[in-house]
Design an enzyme around this catalytic site. Structure first.
Site, PDB file in Angstrom:
ATOM      1  N   GLY A   1      -0.508  42.458 -36.098  1.00 40.04           N
ATOM      2  CA  GLY A   1       0.806  42.922 -35.643  1.00 40.04           C
ATOM      3  C   GLY A   1       0.752  43.385 -34.211  1.00 40.04           C
ATOM      4  O   GLY A   1      -0.228  43.137 -33.504  1.00 40.04           O
ATOM      5  N   ASN A   2       1.820  44.041 -33.760  1.00 38.94           N
ATOM      6  CA  ASN A   2       1.807  44.627 -32.417  1.00 38.94           C
ATOM      7  C   ASN A   2       2.560  45.955 -32.451  1.00 38.94           C
ATOM      8  O   ASN A   2       3.090  46.350 -33.485  1.00 38.94           O
ATOM      9  CB  ASN A   2       2.375  43.640 -31.390  1.00 38.94           C
ATOM     10  CG  ASN A   2       3.815  43.286 -31.682  1.00 38.94           C
ATOM     11  OD1 ASN A   2       4.685  44.145 -31.704  1.00 38.94           O
ATOM     12  ND2 ASN A   2       4.060  41.999 -31.940  1.00 38.94           N
ATOM     13  N   ARG A   3       2.606  46.623 -31.318  1.00 39.91           N
ATOM     14  CA  ARG A   3       3.102  47.997 -31.293  1.00 39.91           C
ATOM     15  C   ARG A   3       4.624  48.113 -31.218  1.00 39.91           C
ATOM     16  O   ARG A   3       5.157  49.202 -31.110  1.00 39.91           O
ATOM     17  CB  ARG A   3       2.497  48.745 -30.105  1.00 39.91           C
ATOM     18  CG  ARG A   3       1.024  48.958 -30.218  1.00 39.91           C
ATOM     19  CD  ARG A   3       0.525  49.793 -29.043  1.00 39.91           C
ATOM     20  NE  ARG A   3      -0.916  49.906 -29.067  1.00 39.91           N
ATOM     21  CZ  ARG A   3      -1.583  50.737 -29.873  1.00 39.91           C
ATOM     22  NH1 ARG A   3      -0.921  51.521 -30.683  1.00 39.91           N
ATOM     23  NH2 ARG A   3      -2.891  50.781 -29.836  1.00 39.91           N
ATOM     24  N   SER A   4       5.338  47.010 -31.226  1.00 44.65           N
ATOM     25  CA  SER A   4       6.796  47.098 -31.074  1.00 44.65           C
ATOM     26  C   SER A   4       7.416  47.882 -32.236  1.00 44.65           C
ATOM     27  O   SER A   4       7.122  47.623 -33.403  1.00 44.65           O
ATOM     28  CB  SER A   4       7.397  45.697 -31.040  1.00 44.65           C
ATOM     29  OG  SER A   4       8.793  45.794 -31.109  1.00 44.65           O
TER      30      SER A   4
END
Ligand SMILES: Cc1cc2nc3c(=O)[nH]c(=O)nc-3n(C[C@H](O)[C@H](O)[C@H](O)COP(=O)(O)O)c2cc1C
Length: 398
Positions: free
Chosen positions: A205-208
């Site tokens: 995933g990513n930090r958004s």
């Protein structure tokens, strides 16, 4: 849409009651006929004199001192809209429970007009399960809730609970009555970071956080657009926003593809993964089986796909989260992906981008012009982006 409409402005006894004066002024300026109804406790914070002087008729405070024999039914039946700003925890509870113990709540119960409540209170009060349950109940019943925002509260505290800005409250009134400068436009927004599964329990995933995309959807809806939000962030959206929940880049692509042809404006604020595991394990990978080799493959470039099949009259906005050469990288993307506008931010700067409530961006247009939006609440950034979209669209029709 406010011109000539009858608006009951309810004011209850919170510290933000002073901001209701500005709401009153703006409603009158927009051409509404404003009838202020103040709770007795609101008079500890503001006076009837002020509202009587600014509104379209004298402020009322009681069921018992009005020239009409039945002021609550007269006000409720005549109203095109009832807006309560600020709405205290007490008013929210009384309205949710149908406790008609003052003129304001009696009017809320005696109307069939749309109702907007704008809660404002300290964070501890706002987060109380009792308050949240009352707000949820009101939402379920079709009441529009203009959520409080994060910021400075009374006594120097900081947190969520601050009354929404008067301009946003008036925009919500306009929207509920069918107006707003984006009325008639279909806006498609994407938000959040995608999650690309490795096995049934793990993902890349990513930090958004989705906050910027959700702020864009909420702002577009407040300004009258018909909004669809394709989101992977499990966050609430404003009333009236159609929410399509997705998780992976492939799901986001499919959801966007199904809706993009109808959209007048597409804002791709989501942080879509660039790579995903080539194979997803059917069963959870076991620690004892050693370190797995996860082979990645590229995901579809949704934004470039939209740019390639952009139809005339459609406005396409992309986002570029960069950590270096922000403007140069974004300018290259605008051209390569056939965008009208790109919202570029340096996500390594303090208070900017992922997870924060604030953002600082550069708006770069396809013609090379740029506008800097300094560090601000994500809703304010959303406003600037949509202003730029409207400007682009009006230039295109000139
Ligand atoms: C200084 C002060 C500030 C207050 N601010 C708020 C507030 O922002 N929100 C709230 O729900 N209650 C607030 N209260 C509590 C309400 O004033 C109190 O519940 C009151 O009975 C509400 O009356 P009303 O809902 O009839 O207007 C505050 C009280 C004081 C003394």
């Amino acid at each position: 849409m406010l011109r000539g409409r009858r608006v009951v402005l309810g004011v209850s006894g919170g510290i933000a009651a002073y901001k209701a004066i500005e709401v009153c002024r703006r409603l009158v300026d927009a051409g509404a006929f404003v009838s202020p109804v103040l709770t007795p406790d609101s008079l500890h914070f503001v006076t009837t004199q002020t509202f009587s002087a600014l509104a379209s008729e004298p402020a009322r405070t009681s069921l018992w001192d009005s020239p009409e024999p039945s002021p609550h039914t007269a006000l409720g039946q005549r109203a095109d809209l009832v807006v309560v700003a600020p709405a205290t925890a007490r008013v929210l509870a009384a309205y949710a429970m149908g406790m008609s113990d003052d003129l304001l709540v009696a009017t809320l119960l005696a109307t069939r007009a749309p109702v907007i409540v704008c809660p404002a209170m300290h964070t501890e009060m706002w987060e109380q399960p009792a308050v949240q349950a009352n707000v949820a109940l009101l939402r379920e019943r079709g009441v529009t809730v203009v959520d409080p925002v994060a910021g400075m509260l009374a006594g120097g505290d900081v947190g969520v609970g601050r009354l929404a800005e008067p301009a946003d409250i008036v925009a919500a009134c306009d929207r509920v009555l069918g107006g707003g400068d984006l009325a008639g436009l279909r806006v498609l927004v994407t938000a959040g970071g995608t999650r690309e599964p490795i096995d049934p329990v793990r993902y890349i995933g990513n930090r958004s956080s989705g906050k910027q995309g959700h702020a864009l959807a909420d702002e577009a809806a407040a300004r009258g657009a018909e909004v669809t939000l394709v989101t992977s962030a499990g966050r609430p959206a404003a009333p009236g926003v159609e929410v399509v929940s997705v998780e992976t880049a492939a799901q986001m692509e499919a959801a966007v593809a199904a809706r993009s042809d109808d959209a007048d404006v597409i804002v791709m604020a989501a942080a879509v993964a660039d790579f995903r595991p080539k194979a997803v394990a059917d069963d959870k990978l076991k620690k004892g089986d050693g370190v797995p080799e996860v082979v990645l493959e590229p995901t579809p470039d949704i934004l470039a796909g939209l740019g390639a099949r952009k139809r005339p009259g459609q406005t396409l906005v992309g986002f570029a989260a960069e950590t270096s050469d922000v403007v140069a990288n974004a300018a290259e993307k605008v051209r390569r992906k056939n965008l009208d506008l790109i919202v570029a931010n340096d996500v390594s700067a303090p208070g900017v981008g992922f997870e924060h409530d604030t953002n600082a961006v550069v708006l770069l247009r396809e013609d090379g012009s740029r506008e800097d939006v300094p560090l601000a609440d994500k809703r304010a950034v959303a406003r600037a982006v949509l202003d730029a979209v409207l400007d682009l669209r009006s230039q295109a029709t000139r």
